[in-house]
Design a protein around this motif. Structure first.
Motif, PDB file in Angstrom:
ATOM      1  N   GLY A 174      -5.479  -0.051  19.078  1.00 24.21           N
ATOM      2  CA  GLY A 174      -5.545  -0.463  17.686  1.00 24.21           C
ATOM      3  C   GLY A 174      -4.514   0.212  16.806  1.00 24.21           C
ATOM      4  N   LEU A 175      -4.267   1.493  17.063  1.00 28.58           N
ATOM      5  CA  LEU A 175      -3.273   2.223  16.272  1.00 28.58           C
ATOM      6  C   LEU A 175      -1.865   1.703  16.532  1.00 28.58           C
ATOM      7  N   ARG A 176      -1.581   1.309  17.751  1.00 30.56           N
ATOM      8  CA  ARG A 176      -0.241   0.834  18.088  1.00 30.56           C
ATOM      9  C   ARG A 176       0.030  -0.566  17.533  1.00 30.56           C
ATOM     10  N   ARG A 177      -0.982  -1.409  17.534  1.00 31.14           N
ATOM     11  CA  ARG A 177      -0.773  -2.807  17.153  1.00 31.14           C
ATOM     12  C   ARG A 177      -1.324  -3.142  15.771  1.00 31.14           C
ATOM     13  N   GLY A 178      -2.251  -2.309  15.308  1.00 26.11           N
ATOM     14  CA  GLY A 178      -3.032  -2.663  14.130  1.00 26.11           C
ATOM     15  C   GLY A 178      -4.271  -3.433  14.568  1.00 26.11           C
ATOM     16  N   MET A 206       0.849  -1.191   0.000  1.00 24.89           N
ATOM     17  CA  MET A 206       0.000   0.000   0.000  1.00 24.89           C
ATOM     18  C   MET A 206       0.892   1.252   0.000  1.00 24.89           C
ATOM     19  N   LYS A 207       0.680   2.068  -0.961  1.00 26.99           N
ATOM     20  CA  LYS A 207       1.492   3.288  -1.061  1.00 26.99           C
ATOM     21  C   LYS A 207       0.889   4.375  -0.199  1.00 26.99           C
ATOM     22  N   TRP A 208       1.748   5.045   0.542  1.00 26.54           N
ATOM     23  CA  TRP A 208       1.335   6.232   1.295  1.00 26.54           C
ATOM     24  C   TRP A 208       1.888   7.444   0.557  1.00 26.54           C
ATOM     25  N   ILE A 209       1.022   8.388   0.205  1.00 26.75           N
ATOM     26  CA  ILE A 209       1.403   9.474  -0.701  1.00 26.75           C
ATOM     27  C   ILE A 209       1.553  10.768   0.071  1.00 26.75           C
ATOM     28  N   THR A 210       2.661  11.461  -0.154  1.00 25.35           N
ATOM     29  CA  THR A 210       2.924  12.717   0.536  1.00 25.35           C
ATOM     30  C   THR A 210       1.912  13.772   0.147  1.00 25.35           C
ATOM     31  N   VAL A 211       1.355  14.462   1.157  1.00 27.51           N
ATOM     32  CA  VAL A 211       0.327  15.460   0.857  1.00 27.51           C
ATOM     33  C   VAL A 211       0.743  16.885   1.183  1.00 27.51           C
ATOM     34  N   PHE A 212       1.904  17.068   1.724  1.00 20.44           N
ATOM     35  CA  PHE A 212       2.227  18.395   2.230  1.00 20.44           C
ATOM     36  C   PHE A 212       2.784  19.349   1.177  1.00 20.44           C
ATOM     37  N   LEU A 213       3.437  18.834   0.134  1.00 23.75           N
ATOM     38  CA  LEU A 213       4.124  19.711  -0.803  1.00 23.75           C
ATOM     39  C   LEU A 213       3.422  19.703  -2.153  1.00 23.75           C
ATOM     40  N   ALA A 214       2.682  20.734  -2.458  1.00 22.79           N
ATOM     41  CA  ALA A 214       2.106  20.894  -3.800  1.00 22.79           C
ATOM     42  C   ALA A 214       3.206  21.392  -4.728  1.00 22.79           C
ATOM     43  N   SER A 215       3.108  21.067  -5.985  1.00 22.39           N
ATOM     44  CA  SER A 215       4.116  21.518  -6.948  1.00 22.39           C
ATOM     45  C   SER A 215       3.961  23.000  -7.215  1.00 22.39           C
ATOM     46  N   LEU A 242       2.857  12.583  10.004  1.00 24.63           N
ATOM     47  CA  LEU A 242       3.789  11.554   9.547  1.00 24.63           C
ATOM     48  C   LEU A 242       3.049  10.431   8.827  1.00 24.63           C
ATOM     49  N   TRP A 243       1.906  10.059   9.338  1.00 19.53           N
ATOM     50  CA  TRP A 243       1.110   8.997   8.740  1.00 19.53           C
ATOM     51  C   TRP A 243       0.683   9.383   7.331  1.00 19.53           C
ATOM     52  N   VAL A 244       0.179  10.603   7.204  1.00 19.79           N
ATOM     53  CA  VAL A 244      -0.298  11.067   5.902  1.00 19.79           C
ATOM     54  C   VAL A 244       0.841  11.183   4.898  1.00 19.79           C
ATOM     55  N   ALA A 245       2.016  11.612   5.384  1.00 18.92           N
ATOM     56  CA  ALA A 245       3.127  11.894   4.474  1.00 18.92           C
ATOM     57  C   ALA A 245       3.943  10.653   4.097  1.00 18.92           C
ATOM     58  N   HIS A 246       3.737   9.571   4.819  1.00 20.26           N
ATOM     59  CA  HIS A 246       4.595   8.393   4.590  1.00 20.26           C
ATOM     60  C   HIS A 246       4.289   7.744   3.245  1.00 20.26           C
ATOM     61  N   GLU A 247       5.356   7.374   2.532  1.00 19.12           N
ATOM     62  CA  GLU A 247       5.211   6.648   1.259  1.00 19.12           C
ATOM     63  C   GLU A 247       5.464   5.158   1.487  1.00 19.12           C
ATOM     64  N   PRO A 261       1.384   1.213  12.807  1.00 18.51           N
ATOM     65  CA  PRO A 261       2.233   2.337  12.395  1.00 18.51           C
ATOM     66  C   PRO A 261       3.055   1.980  11.163  1.00 18.51           C
ATOM     67  N   PRO A 262       3.162   2.902  10.201  1.00 13.44           N
ATOM     68  CA  PRO A 262       3.907   2.608   8.981  1.00 13.44           C
ATOM     69  C   PRO A 262       5.419   2.698   9.147  1.00 13.44           C
ATOM     70  N   ASN A 263       5.878   3.306  10.241  1.00 15.63           N
ATOM     71  CA  ASN A 263       7.325   3.415  10.468  1.00 15.63           C
ATOM     72  C   ASN A 263       7.601   3.658  11.943  1.00 15.63           C
ATOM     73  N   ASP A 264       8.884   3.663  12.300  1.00 16.90           N
ATOM     74  CA  ASP A 264       9.280   3.811  13.703  1.00 16.90           C
ATOM     75  C   ASP A 264       8.955   5.191  14.259  1.00 16.90           C
ATOM     76  N   ASP A 265       8.975   6.211  13.414  1.00 13.24           N
ATOM     77  CA  ASP A 265       8.678   7.563  13.888  1.00 13.24           C
ATOM     78  C   ASP A 265       7.236   7.671  14.393  1.00 13.24           C
ATOM     79  N   VAL A 266       6.314   7.108  13.634  1.00 13.57           N
ATOM     80  CA  VAL A 266       4.920   7.120  14.070  1.00 13.57           C
ATOM     81  C   VAL A 266       4.757   6.284  15.332  1.00 13.57           C
ATOM     82  N   ALA A 267       5.398   5.119  15.363  1.00 16.39           N
ATOM     83  CA  ALA A 267       5.309   4.251  16.538  1.00 16.39           C
ATOM     84  C   ALA A 267       5.820   4.965  17.786  1.00 16.39           C
TER      85      ALA A 267
END
Length: 291
Positions: A216-220, A1-10, A286-291, A229-235
């Motif tokens: 649920g967020l911590r374990r899924g 599942m791809k997580w798409i960065t939303v913060f930087l518009a072109s 971080l969750w929203v921005a993670h790829e 969590p998609p990565n250690d930073d979110v965890a």
């Protein structure tokens, strides 16, 4: 599942007008759906944050800080509402185009001014009972409208190439921000003896939902639409949230059971809940921005 960065518009999108950038719902991409979920989700939180801050001001707990917090929350709510209706290319936020969502947002335009104006009146020092009554009357219905909007955006996001589990996780992770402030608000209202019975009922529901969602967020929790969590930073953010919650959970439970809370302890609890808000907001970004 791809997580798409939303913060930087072109730069190109940033230079386009809202009409050309967001011409139709068919052109709203997954990143833009996620930004809608994020911003609409913050609206839920802001209804509770500004109410909590006004209540704390009435109790003379950090009145200067709480007045500033309430003003900022009210102003952000108004700005976000306008951007959800009209779009904001600077943050890649497409206007909400679903007809039912548009109708709800227009209802909010008509009803939210009574809340934000009363909030500003209270924290400016004009502590009229009429203004507080309006705040108590309006904050929950406005929260419910915001919740309905997020649910509709989540449903649309699933059709806009954002997977169902991703959309559900973003919705519920963002909701934790609101729950932190709803818990704080209701603790304050109970302490101030303002609709205390209703506040205690809200407190029970909010704290239970917060606890269950955090696990649920911590374990899924696929059964409840939650990815881990998609990565250690979110965890790591969620570990911090768990620590904050553990430090106040017993006090919250005591109040739920009919106990009281001293002003000093209320200040400590709200400080922890505000840190939870900060950490959950960071986790959400971080969750929203993670790829």
């Amino acid at each position: 599942m791809k997580w798409i960065t939303v913060f930087l518009a072109s730069a190109l999108v940033g230079a386009m007008s809202p009409v050309s950038a967001f011409a139709s719902s068919d052109q709203v991409n997954a990143a833009e759906w996620r930004m809608q979920l994020n911003v609409a989700g913050r609206q839920r939180m802001l209804t509770q944050q500004m109410t909590k801050a006004a209540c704390m001001k009435i109790l003379h707990i950090n009145p200067v800080e709480r007045s500033e917090e309430a003003f900022i929350a009210a102003a952000e709510f108004e700005d976000n509402l306008d951007d959800l209706i009209n779009g904001d290319t600077r943050r890649n936020l497409a206007p909400v185009q679903d007809l039912k969502s548009q109708a709800i947002l227009q209802e909010v335009v008509g009803s939210s001014r009574a809340l934000t104006s009363s909030i500003k009146q209270l924290v400016s020092g004009d502590l009229q009972s009429v203004a507080m009554a309006l705040v108590l009357e309006r904050n929950v219905p406005l929260l419910e409208k915001a919740e309905e909007t997020v649910s509709l955006i989540e449903a649309a996001a699933r059709e806009g190439h954002t997977g169902p589990m991703v959309a559900s996780t973003l919705n519920k992770a963002g909701r934790q921000r609101m729950l932190s402030q709803r818990i704080a608000k209701n603790l304050c209202l109970i302490s101030a003896n303002l609709k205390a019975d209703q506040a205690r009922e809200e407190l029970i529901v909010a704290s239970g939902t917060f606890t269950q969602t955090l696990v649920g967020l911590r374990r899924g929790d696929p059964a409840n639409g939650l990815l881990p969590p998609p990565n250690d930073d979110v965890a790591a953010r969620l570990v911090t949230v768990q620590g904050c919650w553990q430090r106040v959970q017993d006090s919250v439970l005591s109040v739920q059971r009919g106990g009281s809370v001293t002003p000093a302890r209320l200040q400590e609890i709200v400080a922890e809940l505000d840190l939870i808000l900060e950490e959950m907001d960071a986790a959400m970004q971080l969750w929203v921005a993670h790829e």
